[in-house]
Scaffold this motif. Structure first.
Motif, PDB file in Angstrom:
ATOM      1  N   VAL A 170      33.110  25.346  33.099  1.00 26.15           N
ATOM      2  CA  VAL A 170      31.785  25.972  33.172  1.00 26.15           C
ATOM      3  C   VAL A 170      31.852  27.242  34.010  1.00 26.15           C
ATOM      4  CG1 VAL A 170      29.446  25.702  34.091  1.00 26.15           C
ATOM      5  CG2 VAL A 170      30.491  23.847  32.775  1.00 26.15           C
ATOM      6  N   ASP A 171      32.513  27.179  35.149  1.00 28.70           N
ATOM      7  CA  ASP A 171      32.616  28.351  36.029  1.00 28.70           C
ATOM      8  C   ASP A 171      33.303  29.510  35.318  1.00 28.70           C
ATOM      9  OD1 ASP A 171      31.366  26.963  38.044  1.00 28.70           O
ATOM     10  OD2 ASP A 171      33.207  26.524  39.168  1.00 28.70           O
ATOM     11  N   LEU A 172      34.347  29.213  34.538  1.00 32.95           N
ATOM     12  CA  LEU A 172      35.060  30.271  33.833  1.00 32.95           C
ATOM     13  C   LEU A 172      34.179  30.910  32.756  1.00 32.95           C
ATOM     14  CD1 LEU A 172      37.695  31.813  33.389  1.00 32.95           C
ATOM     15  CD2 LEU A 172      38.426  29.999  31.830  1.00 32.95           C
ATOM     16  N   LEU A 173      33.480  30.082  31.979  1.00 34.97           N
ATOM     17  CA  LEU A 173      32.587  30.621  30.953  1.00 34.97           C
ATOM     18  C   LEU A 173      31.443  31.419  31.575  1.00 34.97           C
ATOM     19  CD1 LEU A 173      32.339  27.643  28.422  1.00 34.97           C
ATOM     20  CD2 LEU A 173      33.811  29.658  28.278  1.00 34.97           C
ATOM     21  N   MET A 174      30.908  30.924  32.678  1.00 39.10           N
ATOM     22  CA  MET A 174      29.830  31.632  33.360  1.00 39.10           C
ATOM     23  C   MET A 174      30.308  32.980  33.911  1.00 39.10           C
ATOM     24  SD  MET A 174      26.966  30.242  33.069  1.00 39.10           S
ATOM     25  CE  MET A 174      26.061  28.729  32.847  1.00 39.10           C
ATOM     26  N   ALA A 175      31.549  33.014  34.385  1.00 38.89           N
ATOM     27  CA  ALA A 175      32.111  34.275  34.867  1.00 38.89           C
ATOM     28  C   ALA A 175      32.240  35.280  33.724  1.00 38.89           C
ATOM     29  CB  ALA A 175      33.470  34.025  35.519  1.00 38.89           C
ATOM     30  N   ALA A 176      32.632  34.771  32.551  1.00 37.77           N
ATOM     31  CA  ALA A 176      32.721  35.659  31.376  1.00 37.77           C
ATOM     32  C   ALA A 176      31.337  36.161  30.979  1.00 37.77           C
ATOM     33  CB  ALA A 176      33.375  34.904  30.214  1.00 37.77           C
TER      34      ALA A 176
ATOM     35  N   TYR B 145      45.318  34.392  27.857  1.00 40.32           N
ATOM     36  CA  TYR B 145      44.074  35.080  27.514  1.00 40.32           C
ATOM     37  C   TYR B 145      43.170  35.194  28.730  1.00 40.32           C
ATOM     38  CZ  TYR B 145      39.476  35.799  25.358  1.00 40.32           C
ATOM     39  OH  TYR B 145      38.232  36.269  25.035  1.00 40.32           O
ATOM     40  N   ASP B 146      42.634  36.402  28.955  1.00 35.05           N
ATOM     41  CA  ASP B 146      41.707  36.674  30.051  1.00 35.05           C
ATOM     42  C   ASP B 146      40.299  36.792  29.475  1.00 35.05           C
ATOM     43  OD1 ASP B 146      40.209  37.660  32.182  1.00 35.05           O
ATOM     44  OD2 ASP B 146      41.881  38.849  32.966  1.00 35.05           O
ATOM     45  N   ILE B 147      39.558  35.678  29.471  1.00 34.64           N
ATOM     46  CA  ILE B 147      38.244  35.658  28.837  1.00 34.64           C
ATOM     47  C   ILE B 147      37.234  36.508  29.594  1.00 34.64           C
ATOM     48  CG2 ILE B 147      37.489  33.547  30.010  1.00 34.64           C
ATOM     49  CD1 ILE B 147      36.053  32.779  27.386  1.00 34.64           C
ATOM     50  N   VAL B 148      37.368  36.604  30.913  1.00 38.52           N
ATOM     51  CA  VAL B 148      36.419  37.402  31.699  1.00 38.52           C
ATOM     52  C   VAL B 148      36.606  38.891  31.412  1.00 38.52           C
ATOM     53  CG1 VAL B 148      35.649  37.992  34.033  1.00 38.52           C
ATOM     54  CG2 VAL B 148      36.317  35.630  33.491  1.00 38.52           C
ATOM     55  N   GLU B 149      37.836  39.341  31.446  1.00 41.03           N
ATOM     56  CA  GLU B 149      38.128  40.742  31.136  1.00 41.03           C
ATOM     57  C   GLU B 149      37.676  41.097  29.723  1.00 41.03           C
ATOM     58  OE1 GLU B 149      42.042  43.468  31.661  1.00 41.03           O
ATOM     59  OE2 GLU B 149      42.292  41.739  30.332  1.00 41.03           O
ATOM     60  N   ASP B 150      37.953  40.198  28.776  1.00 45.10           N
ATOM     61  CA  ASP B 150      37.598  40.462  27.382  1.00 45.10           C
ATOM     62  C   ASP B 150      36.084  40.536  27.192  1.00 45.10           C
ATOM     63  OD1 ASP B 150      37.991  40.889  24.659  1.00 45.10           O
ATOM     64  OD2 ASP B 150      38.100  38.751  24.204  1.00 45.10           O
ATOM     65  N   ALA B 151      35.342  39.686  27.904  1.00 44.57           N
ATOM     66  CA  ALA B 151      33.884  39.700  27.776  1.00 44.57           C
ATOM     67  C   ALA B 151      33.303  41.028  28.257  1.00 44.57           C
ATOM     68  CB  ALA B 151      33.275  38.536  28.555  1.00 44.57           C
ATOM     69  N   GLY B 152      33.843  41.556  29.348  1.00 43.36           N
ATOM     70  CA  GLY B 152      33.385  42.865  29.825  1.00 43.36           C
ATOM     71  C   GLY B 152      33.722  43.969  28.847  1.00 43.36           C
ATOM     72  N   MET B 153      34.932  43.932  28.301  1.00 42.36           N
ATOM     73  CA  MET B 153      35.355  44.927  27.313  1.00 42.36           C
ATOM     74  C   MET B 153      34.508  44.815  26.053  1.00 42.36           C
ATOM     75  SD  MET B 153      39.266  45.629  25.998  1.00 42.36           S
ATOM     76  CE  MET B 153      39.511  43.948  25.434  1.00 42.36           C
ATOM     77  N   ALA B 154      34.124  43.593  25.682  1.00 42.36           N
ATOM     78  CA  ALA B 154      33.317  43.382  24.481  1.00 42.36           C
ATOM     79  C   ALA B 154      31.954  44.046  24.607  1.00 42.36           C
ATOM     80  CB  ALA B 154      33.155  41.885  24.222  1.00 42.36           C
ATOM     81  N   ALA B 155      31.335  43.914  25.786  1.00 46.10           N
ATOM     82  CA  ALA B 155      30.025  44.538  25.990  1.00 46.10           C
ATOM     83  C   ALA B 155      30.106  46.053  25.854  1.00 46.10           C
ATOM     84  CB  ALA B 155      29.473  44.150  27.362  1.00 46.10           C
TER      85      ALA B 155
END
Length: 546
Positions: free
Chosen positions: A167-173, A267-277
């Motif tokens: 949950v913490d990882l998804l929330m960080a993303a 895979y870096d889901i947090v980095e990817d989420a920022g790049m996606a936005a």
């Protein structure tokens, strides 16, 4: 519920519905998911009861699959946890040949009495079916493998990782995407553990422990002024790995053309989420493509779906034979083309291999669901169709003596049948990077990540979209495009393949939800490739109306 909440929940719910969940799954306490329930010796005793019962009812062949299927979902939206679901399904499927005919029965009663009754029912069904059987089933020879074990080579069992950490990882993303201006973001963690025990009258007792992991998200950006909105999905790949896939490592990041960051073995889901936005904003502002002929440079996260639909499906032998005609179509790669030994399915540099052993792939197992040791084999070699994907009761049709080892069932409750192996395009032999490939393109488009698609019932005429599109002019990327889709037929398309990057650029992508059969089943399968160039492909503008 307001409209916005409904749309968000419905969208994530629709995605979850595509995932392979057995109708017999039940909610389970997360702690129980780490309890082994039964060991291999207990399973062998139960399997022997079923096999002996089947033989006493006249079976010339029987196999038993005792399966325990565990799934965990963690689903979030923006700053909320939408759902946490843990499911378990446990039961047995028994398949027999009596009077030259298949019979199958399944039960969630995995007890001595339950095994006996299920085997009897399978034999009765086979005898009933035999009244309509025109030719007896012919099984390719398969030696018994004795007692063997196989396990996905994971480093970290995702089911042992606390739910709070997920949950913490998804929330960080989610927070990273919102920080970068995203309007909405949904994220998902999906873990699978298949504990499968196979036994047969040929003397195989095979215990397998299979793990798969899929982290994902979708970022939505809305431009309030224009009313436009665009989505950008995660660059993650569903993998046949453990939770170590989410332990992002710098060496697994790939800087792609256009300044994008791609991922390989972690895979870096947090980095990817920022790049996606940020990229979703750029898509809204991008120039709409001008229709016409372009050279396409297709990145592996896009290529996998094109491979899946235009090569993977049409080389399944049951589809070629018409067994899938009612539900998912047939194939343009008919037997006469294979028999000629000359059918030109692609250019000379096009080589496709089917492989059920590829480490990290979704389809990687030691043995398939009829006890055949898995392997790799050529399907298209130097552009020529040389083989199909076939199982034990099919290979005699193509004059072969060994199964390809690609039989699969999504659960103990479903009968196993021919399913797609990991079908991959071999990398090029000459050292070429994507940047070098692009430098030789005068007028082209570089496409990243899979999007919507359409293909006909013979897997021939198709149209594919994507997520990110970059215009190439004079050997350089000049900016982002939108509204892009390309059209071709499968033979024409693969014959237009002129260059493939080398093994340094090779990556796997895939899907959990490859659907087939009636009743429908889902199969998890990966497809690998390096970045690949295709010349003179027709591109249309999907944003224009007639």
């Amino acid at each position: 519920m307001n409209r916005r909440d409904f749309m968000q929940l419905a969208g994530m719910g629709a995605g979850a519905m595509l995932l392979p969940i057995s109708a017999f799954s039940n909610p389970v306490d997360p702690a129980r998911m780490l309890d082994p329930l039964t060991d291999a010796s207990q399973k062998k005793q139960l399997a022997d009861i079923a096999l002996n019962t089947a033989k006493s009812w006249g079976a010339t062949y029987a196999d038993v699959r005792i399966g325990r299927y565990l799934n965990q979902f963690v689903i979030t939206r923006e700053k909320k946890v939408q759902n946490i679901v843990n499911t378990e399904s446990f039961g047995v499927g028994i398949r027999v040949i009596v009077n030259g005919t298949w019979g199958f029965a399944a039960s969630n009663s995995v007890t001595p009495d339950g095994m006996k009754k299920t085997a009897e029912r399978a034999a009765v069904i086979a005898k009933a079916n035999s009244k309509f059987q025109k030719e007896p089933v012919k099984l390719a020879t398969e030696k018994g493998h004795g007692e063997v074990n196989w396990k996905t080579p994971i480093k970290k069992n995702g089911f042992e990782v606390p739910v709070k950490d997920k949950v913490d990882l998804l929330m960080a993303a989610n927070s990273k995407a919102l920080e970068k201006g995203a309007s909405f973001v949904n994220s998902l963690m999906f873990l699978v553990n298949e504990q499968k025990y196979f036994a047969s009258t040929e003397g195989s007792y095979i215990d397998q422990d299979i793990h798969r992991t899929w982290p994902s998200f979708t970022v939505t950006m809305i431009d309030r002024a224009s009313g436009q909105f665009k989505n950008r999905s995660a660059f993650s790949a569903p993998v046949g790995m453990g939770y170590e896939y989410l332990d992002a490592r710098t060496e697994d990041k790939i800087e792609g053309p256009g300044g994008i960051i791609l991922y390989n073995k972690s895979y870096d889901i947090v980095e990817d989420a920022g790049m996606a936005a940020e990229q979703a904003k750029q898509i809204i502002a991008a120039k709409s493509v001008e229709p016409g002929k372009y050279d396409l440079v297709l990145e592996p996260s896009h290529m996998w779906l094109t491979i899946h639909e235009s090569v993977g499906h049409p080389t399944e032998l049951d589809r070629v034979l018409g067994y899938e005609a009612n539900f998912a179509g047939t194939s343009y790669l008919t037997l006469d083309k294979w028999k000629s030994g000359k059918f030109n399915a692609g250019s000379k540099i096009v080589n496709f291999v089917a492989d059920k052993t590829q480490v990290g792939s979704l389809g990687a197992v030691g043995y398939d669901d009829e006890g055949v040791k898995c392997k790799s084999w050529d399907i298209i070699k130097d552009g020529t169709l040389v083989n199909y994907q076939a199982i034990r009761d099919q290979v005699n049709i193509i004059d072969q003596k060994e199964s390809h080892g690609c039989c699969y069932s999504q659960s103990w409750a479903d009968v196993q049948f021919q399913r797609m192996a990991n079908v991959s395009l071999k990398p090029g032999k000459e050292q070429v990077t994507p940047q070098q490939m692009i430098s030789n393109v005068d007028k082209g488009i570089y496409i990243v990540k899979d999007g919507s698609f359409s293909i006909d019932q013979q897997r021939y005429n198709f149209q594919f979209g994507g997520v990110l599109f970059f215009e190439i002019k004079g050997g350089k990327i000049t900016g982002m495009l939108k509204d892009v889709a390309y059209q071709a037929n499968s033979q024409e398309f693969w014959n237009s393949c002129v260059q493939i990057c080398d093994e340094r650029d090779y990556r796997l992508n895939g899907a959990f939800n490859d659907g087939k059969g009636q009743p429908s089943q889902s199969n998890a399968v990966s497809h690998g490739s390096a970045t690949t160039r295709f010349n003179g492909i027709n591109v249309i503008n999907t944003g224009r109306t007639i």
